[in-house]
Design an enzyme around this catalytic site. Sequence first.
Site, PDB file in Angstrom:
ATOM      1  N   LYS A  22       0.843  -1.215   0.000  1.00 31.54           N
ATOM      2  CA  LYS A  22       0.000   0.000   0.000  1.00 31.54           C
ATOM      3  C   LYS A  22       0.867   1.251   0.000  1.00 31.54           C
ATOM      4  O   LYS A  22       0.631   2.188  -0.758  1.00 31.54           O
ATOM      5  CB  LYS A  22      -0.911  -0.009   1.233  1.00 31.54           C
ATOM      6  CG  LYS A  22      -1.526   1.346   1.559  1.00 31.54           C
ATOM      7  CD  LYS A  22      -2.313   1.326   2.850  1.00 31.54           C
ATOM      8  CE  LYS A  22      -1.534   1.519   4.121  1.00 31.54           C
ATOM      9  NZ  LYS A  22      -1.240   2.879   4.563  1.00 31.54           N
ATOM     10  N   ASN A  23       1.885   1.264   0.859  1.00 27.79           N
ATOM     11  CA  ASN A  23       2.659   2.495   1.028  1.00 27.79           C
ATOM     12  C   ASN A  23       3.637   2.763  -0.117  1.00 27.79           C
ATOM     13  O   ASN A  23       4.287   3.804  -0.149  1.00 27.79           O
ATOM     14  CB  ASN A  23       3.380   2.496   2.377  1.00 27.79           C
ATOM     15  CG  ASN A  23       2.388   2.683   3.516  1.00 27.79           C
ATOM     16  OD1 ASN A  23       1.234   3.036   3.284  1.00 27.79           O
ATOM     17  ND2 ASN A  23       2.831   2.428   4.742  1.00 27.79           N
ATOM     18  N   ARG A  92      -4.554  10.920   4.181  1.00 27.01           N
ATOM     19  CA  ARG A  92      -3.362  11.756   4.334  1.00 27.01           C
ATOM     20  C   ARG A  92      -2.474  11.735   3.095  1.00 27.01           C
ATOM     21  O   ARG A  92      -1.829  12.714   2.762  1.00 27.01           O
ATOM     22  CB  ARG A  92      -2.542  11.291   5.541  1.00 27.01           C
ATOM     23  CG  ARG A  92      -3.237  11.506   6.851  1.00 27.01           C
ATOM     24  CD  ARG A  92      -2.253  11.348   7.964  1.00 27.01           C
ATOM     25  NE  ARG A  92      -1.053  12.125   7.700  1.00 27.01           N
ATOM     26  CZ  ARG A  92      -0.923  13.431   7.875  1.00 27.01           C
ATOM     27  NH1 ARG A  92      -1.931  14.132   8.336  1.00 27.01           N
ATOM     28  NH2 ARG A  92       0.204  14.037   7.591  1.00 27.01           N
ATOM     29  N   CYS A 116      -4.705  12.761  12.317  1.00 21.54           N
ATOM     30  CA  CYS A 116      -4.552  11.309  12.335  1.00 21.54           C
ATOM     31  C   CYS A 116      -4.448  10.857  13.770  1.00 21.54           C
ATOM     32  O   CYS A 116      -3.756  11.479  14.583  1.00 21.54           O
ATOM     33  CB  CYS A 116      -3.283  10.948  11.573  1.00 21.54           C
ATOM     34  SG  CYS A 116      -3.039   9.204  11.496  1.00 21.54           S
ATOM     35  N   ARG A 121       1.349  14.286  12.783  1.00 19.92           N
ATOM     36  CA  ARG A 121       1.740  14.114  11.394  1.00 19.92           C
ATOM     37  C   ARG A 121       1.770  15.426  10.597  1.00 19.92           C
ATOM     38  O   ARG A 121       1.023  15.594   9.621  1.00 19.92           O
ATOM     39  CB  ARG A 121       0.879  13.036  10.734  1.00 19.92           C
ATOM     40  CG  ARG A 121       0.943  11.736  11.517  1.00 19.92           C
ATOM     41  CD  ARG A 121       0.213  10.611  10.875  1.00 19.92           C
ATOM     42  NE  ARG A 121       0.930  10.027   9.762  1.00 19.92           N
ATOM     43  CZ  ARG A 121       0.454   9.042   9.007  1.00 19.92           C
ATOM     44  NH1 ARG A 121      -0.733   8.541   9.263  1.00 19.92           N
ATOM     45  NH2 ARG A 121       1.150   8.559   8.007  1.00 19.92           N
ATOM     46  N   PRO A 122       2.627  16.349  11.018  1.00 15.30           N
ATOM     47  CA  PRO A 122       2.748  17.606  10.277  1.00 15.30           C
ATOM     48  C   PRO A 122       3.331  17.396   8.875  1.00 15.30           C
ATOM     49  O   PRO A 122       3.845  16.315   8.569  1.00 15.30           O
ATOM     50  CB  PRO A 122       3.718  18.430  11.136  1.00 15.30           C
ATOM     51  CG  PRO A 122       4.462  17.446  11.961  1.00 15.30           C
ATOM     52  CD  PRO A 122       3.569  16.249  12.142  1.00 15.30           C
ATOM     53  N   VAL A 163       9.233   9.897   5.340  1.00 19.02           N
ATOM     54  CA  VAL A 163       8.903   9.094   4.165  1.00 19.02           C
ATOM     55  C   VAL A 163       8.101   9.933   3.166  1.00 19.02           C
ATOM     56  O   VAL A 163       8.464  10.065   1.995  1.00 19.02           O
ATOM     57  CB  VAL A 163       8.106   7.831   4.603  1.00 19.02           C
ATOM     58  CG1 VAL A 163       7.538   7.092   3.412  1.00 19.02           C
ATOM     59  CG2 VAL A 163       8.993   6.922   5.446  1.00 19.02           C
ATOM     60  N   ASP A 307       5.207   0.436  11.700  1.00 15.60           N
ATOM     61  CA  ASP A 307       3.959  -0.198  11.266  1.00 15.60           C
ATOM     62  C   ASP A 307       3.854  -1.656  11.718  1.00 15.60           C
ATOM     63  O   ASP A 307       2.788  -2.268  11.599  1.00 15.60           O
ATOM     64  CB  ASP A 307       3.802  -0.097   9.740  1.00 15.60           C
ATOM     65  CG  ASP A 307       3.667   1.350   9.284  1.00 15.60           C
ATOM     66  OD1 ASP A 307       3.356   2.211  10.125  1.00 15.60           O
ATOM     67  OD2 ASP A 307       3.878   1.615   8.088  1.00 15.60           O
ATOM     68  N   ILE A 329       8.598   6.865  16.493  1.00 16.69           N
ATOM     69  CA  ILE A 329       8.145   7.616  15.306  1.00 16.69           C
ATOM     70  C   ILE A 329       6.883   8.433  15.595  1.00 16.69           C
ATOM     71  O   ILE A 329       6.782   9.580  15.204  1.00 16.69           O
ATOM     72  CB  ILE A 329       7.904   6.659  14.107  1.00 16.69           C
ATOM     73  CG1 ILE A 329       9.169   5.834  13.806  1.00 16.69           C
ATOM     74  CG2 ILE A 329       7.448   7.426  12.861  1.00 16.69           C
ATOM     75  CD1 ILE A 329      10.380   6.613  13.328  1.00 16.69           C
ATOM     76  N   ARG A 400      -8.204  -0.536   5.458  1.00 19.55           N
ATOM     77  CA  ARG A 400      -7.406   0.451   4.704  1.00 19.55           C
ATOM     78  C   ARG A 400      -6.046  -0.108   4.312  1.00 19.55           C
ATOM     79  O   ARG A 400      -5.415   0.389   3.387  1.00 19.55           O
ATOM     80  CB  ARG A 400      -7.185   1.714   5.546  1.00 19.55           C
ATOM     81  CG  ARG A 400      -8.438   2.509   5.722  1.00 19.55           C
ATOM     82  CD  ARG A 400      -8.150   3.821   6.364  1.00 19.55           C
ATOM     83  NE  ARG A 400      -7.736   4.793   5.358  1.00 19.55           N
ATOM     84  CZ  ARG A 400      -7.913   6.085   5.464  1.00 19.55           C
ATOM     85  NH1 ARG A 400      -8.498   6.576   6.520  1.00 19.55           N
ATOM     86  NH2 ARG A 400      -7.501   6.906   4.530  1.00 19.55           N
TER      87      ARG A 400
HETATM   88  N1  EPU Z   1       7.077  14.438  10.399  1.00 23.91           N
HETATM   89  C1  EPU Z   1       7.277  15.762  10.682  1.00 23.91           C
HETATM   90  N2  EPU Z   1       7.191  16.679   9.673  1.00 23.91           N
HETATM   91  C2  EPU Z   1       6.904  16.316   8.399  1.00 23.91           C
HETATM   92  C3  EPU Z   1       6.690  14.954   8.102  1.00 23.91           C
HETATM   93  C4  EPU Z   1       6.784  14.025   9.129  1.00 23.91           C
HETATM   94  O1  EPU Z   1       7.528  16.128  11.829  1.00 23.91           O
HETATM   95  O2  EPU Z   1       6.829  17.195   7.538  1.00 23.91           O
HETATM   96  C5  EPU Z   1       7.102  13.421  11.469  1.00 23.91           C
HETATM   97  C6  EPU Z   1       5.690  12.842  11.678  1.00 23.91           C
HETATM   98  O3  EPU Z   1       4.959  13.619  12.584  1.00 23.91           O
HETATM   99  C7  EPU Z   1       5.958  11.464  12.213  1.00 23.91           C
HETATM  100  C8  EPU Z   1       7.293  11.089  11.595  1.00 23.91           C
HETATM  101  O4  EPU Z   1       7.852  12.306  11.082  1.00 23.91           O
HETATM  102  O5  EPU Z   1       6.072  11.518  13.606  1.00 23.91           O
HETATM  103  C9  EPU Z   1       7.193  10.071  10.500  1.00 23.91           C
HETATM  104  O6  EPU Z   1       6.450  10.577   9.434  1.00 23.91           O
HETATM  105  P1  EPU Z   1       6.715  10.208   7.904  1.00 23.91           P
HETATM  106  O7  EPU Z   1       6.529  11.458   7.108  1.00 23.91           O
HETATM  107  O8  EPU Z   1       7.992   9.475   7.790  1.00 23.91           O
HETATM  108  O9  EPU Z   1       5.532   9.231   7.630  1.00 23.91           O
HETATM  109  P2  EPU Z   1       4.401   9.340   6.513  1.00 23.91           P
HETATM  110  O10 EPU Z   1       5.009   9.557   5.190  1.00 23.91           O
HETATM  111  O11 EPU Z   1       3.338  10.267   6.957  1.00 23.91           O
HETATM  112  C10 EPU Z   1       4.511   6.787   5.969  1.00 23.91           C
HETATM  113  C11 EPU Z   1       3.525   5.657   5.955  1.00 23.91           C
HETATM  114  C12 EPU Z   1       3.124   5.325   7.373  1.00 23.91           C
HETATM  115  C13 EPU Z   1       4.376   4.926   8.149  1.00 23.91           C
HETATM  116  C14 EPU Z   1       5.417   6.066   8.080  1.00 23.91           C
HETATM  117  C15 EPU Z   1       6.722   5.719   8.750  1.00 23.91           C
HETATM  118  C16 EPU Z   1       2.400   6.024   3.851  1.00 23.91           C
HETATM  119  C17 EPU Z   1       1.154   6.378   3.120  1.00 23.91           C
HETATM  120  N3  EPU Z   1       2.354   6.057   5.174  1.00 23.91           N
HETATM  121  O12 EPU Z   1       3.822   7.867   6.578  1.00 23.91           O
HETATM  122  O13 EPU Z   1       2.269   4.200   7.281  1.00 23.91           O
HETATM  123  O14 EPU Z   1       4.048   4.692   9.496  1.00 23.91           O
HETATM  124  O15 EPU Z   1       5.671   6.399   6.712  1.00 23.91           O
HETATM  125  O16 EPU Z   1       7.286   4.594   8.183  1.00 23.91           O
HETATM  126  O17 EPU Z   1       3.401   5.689   3.235  1.00 23.91           O
HETATM  127  C18 EPU Z   1       0.606   2.695   7.988  1.00 23.91           C
HETATM  128  O18 EPU Z   1       0.716   2.133   6.880  1.00 23.91           O
HETATM  129  O19 EPU Z   1      -0.018   2.185   8.956  1.00 23.91           O
HETATM  130  C19 EPU Z   1       1.242   4.001   8.182  1.00 23.91           C
HETATM  131  C20 EPU Z   1       0.891   4.849   9.139  1.00 23.91           C
END
Ligand code: EPU
Length: 422
Positions: A22-23, A92, A116, A121-122, A163, A307, A329, A400
């Site tokens: 999915k991701n 998101r 979320c 998740r900023p 990510v 995850d 995280i 999801r």
């Molecule tokens: N963060 C910031 N600022 C930003 C972006 C992120 O402070 O601009 C912080 C977030 O608040 C969080 C941490 O960095 O605490 C990790 O966020 P990241 O951006 O890495 O995660 P994401 O891209 O929002 C993806 C996956 C998540 C997975 C995370 C970490 C997708 C669609 N989602 O989220 O998947 O937990 O990477 O590996 O790819 C799930 O599948 O259950 C899921 C939540």
Amino acid sequence: MTNIIINGGKTLEGTLPIFGAKNACLPIICATALAEEKVTLSNIPDLSDIELLLGLLEEIGCQTSFCKEKREVEVTPNIAKTELSQKANKMRASILMLAPLLARKGSAKIPYPGGCSIGGRPIDITLDGLRALGVSFEDSDDYLIASAGKLKACEFTLKFPSVGATEALIMAASLAEGTTVFHNVAREPEITDTMDFLNALGADMFFSDDNSITINGAEKLAGCQHRVIPDRIITGTYAVIGALCAGEKGILIENCQPKHLQTELNVLQQAGVKMDIKENSIFIPQQDKNYVGVDFETSVYNGFATDLQAPIMMFLTQCDGEAHVTENIYENRFMHVPHLNNMGAKITPVSHHLAVVKGKTDLVGAKVESTDLRGSAALVIAGLIAEGQTIVEKVQHLDRGYETLDKFLANIGADIKRGTVL
Ligand code: EPU
């Protein structure tokens, strides 16, 4: 409201297939809007978020189709409109549409991604990186309104290897003028898959050192065919199910890539789980289950994936001794804990980031509530081994990320079904 009802204690035997992650699908589907010719994606899981994202591509003018039998998505890209409706804030990942719109059309108006339950998740890192590429943002309460001329290459250091930010920024820079370098990037397998996809479209990007990606901007991107990598989180979830439920004939997890979850498989092996790991499969024989608890802490790849924290915390309830789980995280990813405790687990959340699991505990069936995607998977696993009946309520969270988990488990012998409660 849909529930999953499980009568626990059955041994499971047979094959569990793994499909695309999915991701990885979510950023790649958004990135199809960067292309100028038809894109065919295969190994696509049948998940509501995929359909939602295809709907967003249609909104901006792309033609899309999803052949579920073949697990194939086709997108004929076209951007007639750079504004997304409020539907986009249901997920998101819609923030990932920002980069293609800006890179190809120089403007975008998308709803702010919704909050979320697992944490704030900023999106500040994505926005700062886009600013470095020449994008400006207008203040607005409900929408993110962005504009840019032709994006210009930059050198930018992410303050955290996010990510989503890494995915958004490499998409944007793929069409920027000049050579961009991003430092402190995320290196999850889903990022590599997104880069492979972009390069197949004609982009030119590569990891230039352990933490940096260099991107030579392209004039335009064509089309391609791409097979999405297998889902490492579902693979890990199935490995836990195998460790706790495999009967005499064992459980075979097929079409996976175990190299993407070595850290998590190591934790299971250290705890005492026996597995036969091959390049594209994992066989889990019936176990003696004399497991011992192992501490782990989540971190960016190739550390332990957040995850898989909930499913493997659930596994620790079946290990002897005390184990510490540290979640680095997210600030609110222990929501499954009270529900597992309700079933007989002994997990003490010491803080938002540390929980201590005392095992081994017998679990008993109960009515529990699914609170988030990965926590729901932990509750289903608990139901599989609990004595009596477990009802997991509000399984829309589970759906999801896990395609018909109940059907795949029923196929290998679980007593599990869906029920709708009005
Ligand atoms: N963060 C910031 N600022 C930003 C972006 C992120 O402070 O601009 C912080 C977030 O608040 C969080 C941490 O960095 O605490 C990790 O966020 P990241 O951006 O890495 O995660 P994401 O891209 O929002 C993806 C996956 C998540 C997975 C995370 C970490 C997708 C669609 N989602 O989220 O998947 O937990 O990477 O590996 O790819 C799930 O599948 O259950 C899921 C939540």
